[in-house]
Design a protein around this motif. Sequence first.
Motif, PDB file in Angstrom:
ATOM      1  N   MET A   1       0.839  -1.168   0.000  1.00 17.67           N
ATOM      2  CA  MET A   1       0.000   0.000   0.000  1.00 17.67           C
ATOM      3  C   MET A   1       0.891   1.240   0.000  1.00 17.67           C
ATOM      4  N   ASN A   2       0.482   2.265  -0.695  1.00 16.95           N
ATOM      5  CA  ASN A   2       1.205   3.530  -0.719  1.00 16.95           C
ATOM      6  C   ASN A   2       0.533   4.521   0.215  1.00 16.95           C
ATOM      7  N   TYR A   3       1.340   5.189   1.018  1.00 20.29           N
ATOM      8  CA  TYR A   3       0.853   6.222   1.924  1.00 20.29           C
ATOM      9  C   TYR A   3       1.494   7.539   1.538  1.00 20.29           C
ATOM     10  N   LYS A   4       0.789   8.626   1.784  1.00 19.88           N
ATOM     11  CA  LYS A   4       1.317   9.969   1.544  1.00 19.88           C
ATOM     12  C   LYS A   4       1.125  10.758   2.826  1.00 19.88           C
ATOM     13  N   THR A   5       2.191  11.270   3.369  1.00 18.73           N
ATOM     14  CA  THR A   5       2.086  12.119   4.547  1.00 18.73           C
ATOM     15  C   THR A   5       2.015  13.567   4.091  1.00 18.73           C
ATOM     16  N   THR A   6       1.475  14.417   4.919  1.00 15.09           N
ATOM     17  CA  THR A   6       1.311  15.820   4.547  1.00 15.09           C
ATOM     18  C   THR A   6       2.305  16.697   5.290  1.00 15.09           C
ATOM     19  N   GLU A   7       2.483  17.892   4.788  1.00 18.60           N
ATOM     20  CA  GLU A   7       3.354  18.875   5.433  1.00 18.60           C
ATOM     21  C   GLU A   7       2.879  19.137   6.859  1.00 18.60           C
ATOM     22  N   ASP A   8       1.566  19.218   7.059  1.00 22.55           N
ATOM     23  CA  ASP A   8       1.021  19.464   8.403  1.00 22.55           C
ATOM     24  C   ASP A   8       1.384  18.335   9.360  1.00 22.55           C
ATOM     25  N   GLU A   9       1.291  17.089   8.890  1.00 20.56           N
ATOM     26  CA  GLU A   9       1.659  15.962   9.743  1.00 20.56           C
ATOM     27  C   GLU A   9       3.129  16.034  10.132  1.00 20.56           C
ATOM     28  N   LEU A  10       3.982  16.366   9.174  1.00 19.34           N
ATOM     29  CA  LEU A  10       5.413  16.442   9.451  1.00 19.34           C
ATOM     30  C   LEU A  10       5.757  17.615  10.355  1.00 19.34           C
ATOM     31  N   GLN A  11       5.025  18.723  10.247  1.00 18.75           N
ATOM     32  CA  GLN A  11       5.266  19.895  11.096  1.00 18.75           C
ATOM     33  C   GLN A  11       5.072  19.546  12.567  1.00 18.75           C
ATOM     34  N   GLN A  12       4.165  18.626  12.841  1.00 19.48           N
ATOM     35  CA  GLN A  12       3.843  18.264  14.214  1.00 19.48           C
ATOM     36  C   GLN A  12       4.818  17.247  14.797  1.00 19.48           C
ATOM     37  N   ILE A  13       5.731  16.772  13.978  1.00 24.32           N
ATOM     38  CA  ILE A  13       6.658  15.744  14.437  1.00 24.32           C
ATOM     39  C   ILE A  13       7.840  16.392  15.134  1.00 24.32           C
ATOM     40  N   GLY A  14       8.065  15.989  16.329  1.00 22.58           N
ATOM     41  CA  GLY A  14       9.200  16.421  17.132  1.00 22.58           C
ATOM     42  C   GLY A  14       9.419  15.346  18.167  1.00 22.58           C
ATOM     43  N   ASN A  15      10.119  15.671  19.222  1.00 20.82           N
ATOM     44  CA  ASN A  15      10.343  14.694  20.282  1.00 20.82           C
ATOM     45  C   ASN A  15       9.207  14.668  21.295  1.00 20.82           C
ATOM     46  N   GLU A  16       8.326  15.658  21.235  1.00 24.18           N
ATOM     47  CA  GLU A  16       7.214  15.701  22.168  1.00 24.18           C
ATOM     48  C   GLU A  16       6.302  14.494  21.964  1.00 24.18           C
ATOM     49  N   GLY A  78      -2.314   6.227  14.087  1.00 21.21           N
ATOM     50  CA  GLY A  78      -3.166   5.178  13.542  1.00 21.21           C
ATOM     51  C   GLY A  78      -2.703   4.559  12.242  1.00 21.21           C
ATOM     52  N   LYS A  79      -1.648   5.086  11.634  1.00 24.14           N
ATOM     53  CA  LYS A  79      -1.122   4.464  10.415  1.00 24.14           C
ATOM     54  C   LYS A  79      -0.462   3.135  10.805  1.00 24.14           C
ATOM     55  N   ASN A  80      -0.637   2.122   9.991  1.00 22.82           N
ATOM     56  CA  ASN A  80      -0.087   0.808  10.275  1.00 22.82           C
ATOM     57  C   ASN A  80       0.696   0.335   9.057  1.00 22.82           C
ATOM     58  N   PHE A  81       2.007   0.400   9.117  1.00 20.91           N
ATOM     59  CA  PHE A  81       2.851   0.025   7.993  1.00 20.91           C
ATOM     60  C   PHE A  81       3.192  -1.457   8.063  1.00 20.91           C
ATOM     61  N   LYS A  82       3.342  -2.048   6.866  1.00 23.02           N
ATOM     62  CA  LYS A  82       3.740  -3.451   6.780  1.00 23.02           C
ATOM     63  C   LYS A  82       4.680  -3.625   5.588  1.00 23.02           C
ATOM     64  N   SER A  83       5.198  -4.826   5.439  1.00 25.54           N
ATOM     65  CA  SER A  83       6.167  -5.125   4.392  1.00 25.54           C
ATOM     66  C   SER A  83       5.634  -4.764   3.008  1.00 25.54           C
ATOM     67  N   LYS A  84       6.504  -4.138   2.218  1.00 23.94           N
ATOM     68  CA  LYS A  84       6.272  -3.686   0.839  1.00 23.94           C
ATOM     69  C   LYS A  84       5.443  -2.398   0.738  1.00 23.94           C
ATOM     70  N   ASP A  85       5.017  -1.821   1.886  1.00 26.07           N
ATOM     71  CA  ASP A  85       4.361  -0.512   1.850  1.00 26.07           C
ATOM     72  C   ASP A  85       5.381   0.549   1.479  1.00 26.07           C
ATOM     73  N   LYS A  86       4.892   1.656   0.934  1.00 29.45           N
ATOM     74  CA  LYS A  86       5.724   2.817   0.617  1.00 29.45           C
ATOM     75  C   LYS A  86       5.104   4.039   1.281  1.00 29.45           C
ATOM     76  N   LEU A  87       5.956   4.943   1.745  1.00 30.88           N
ATOM     77  CA  LEU A  87       5.508   6.181   2.364  1.00 30.88           C
ATOM     78  C   LEU A  87       6.161   7.349   1.644  1.00 30.88           C
ATOM     79  N   TYR A  88       5.346   8.218   1.084  1.00 34.05           N
ATOM     80  CA  TYR A  88       5.820   9.412   0.381  1.00 34.05           C
ATOM     81  C   TYR A  88       5.658  10.631   1.283  1.00 34.05           C
ATOM     82  N   GLY A  89       6.500  11.647   1.077  1.00 30.65           N
ATOM     83  CA  GLY A  89       6.354  12.913   1.775  1.00 30.65           C
ATOM     84  C   GLY A  89       7.339  13.133   2.908  1.00 30.65           C
TER      85      GLY A  89
END
Length: 140
Positions: A1-16, A78-89
């Motif tokens: 399955m291919n997933y696409k993350t958004t800029e907003d999702e990445l902006q919220q990523i930190g160590n918190e 809630g994203k659940n990655f498995k073998s052969k998945d791809k994540l863009y962004g």
Amino acid sequence: MNYKTTEDELQQIGNEGVDWRIEFVYGDTSFKENMCDCHTHGINKHLESGLELQIVLSIEPQLAKYILNCVGKLITTGKNFKSKDKLYGIFKNEKMPIGFIKSKDSEGKDILRIWIPDKEGRLFDKSTDEYRQQDQDPYI
């Protein structure tokens, strides 16, 4: 399955809110050339499969931490990655995905390995050079 993350999702990523740790083992004589063992401890409680994450291509520690924390934060939403998945962004070049494969860690336990794309954005068996060896055990 291919997933696409958004800029907003990445902006919220930190160590918190990160309740896992990352261990980066590299630079000694126990690894094959261009390989390392960068892995998580504790992300398994968030992943449906119960696996930890691992990167074996020797990249900058800060980049490895960024990738692992990005994927970890997406898993906690809630994203659940498995073998052969791809994540863009994850990278500035949105056509360049990371991939996932099921593999084994140094103790023989199942792990979800993150596949870093080659310079052309290719994954898995289409990768070139040292990028192609990411399905191998990084240890000598």
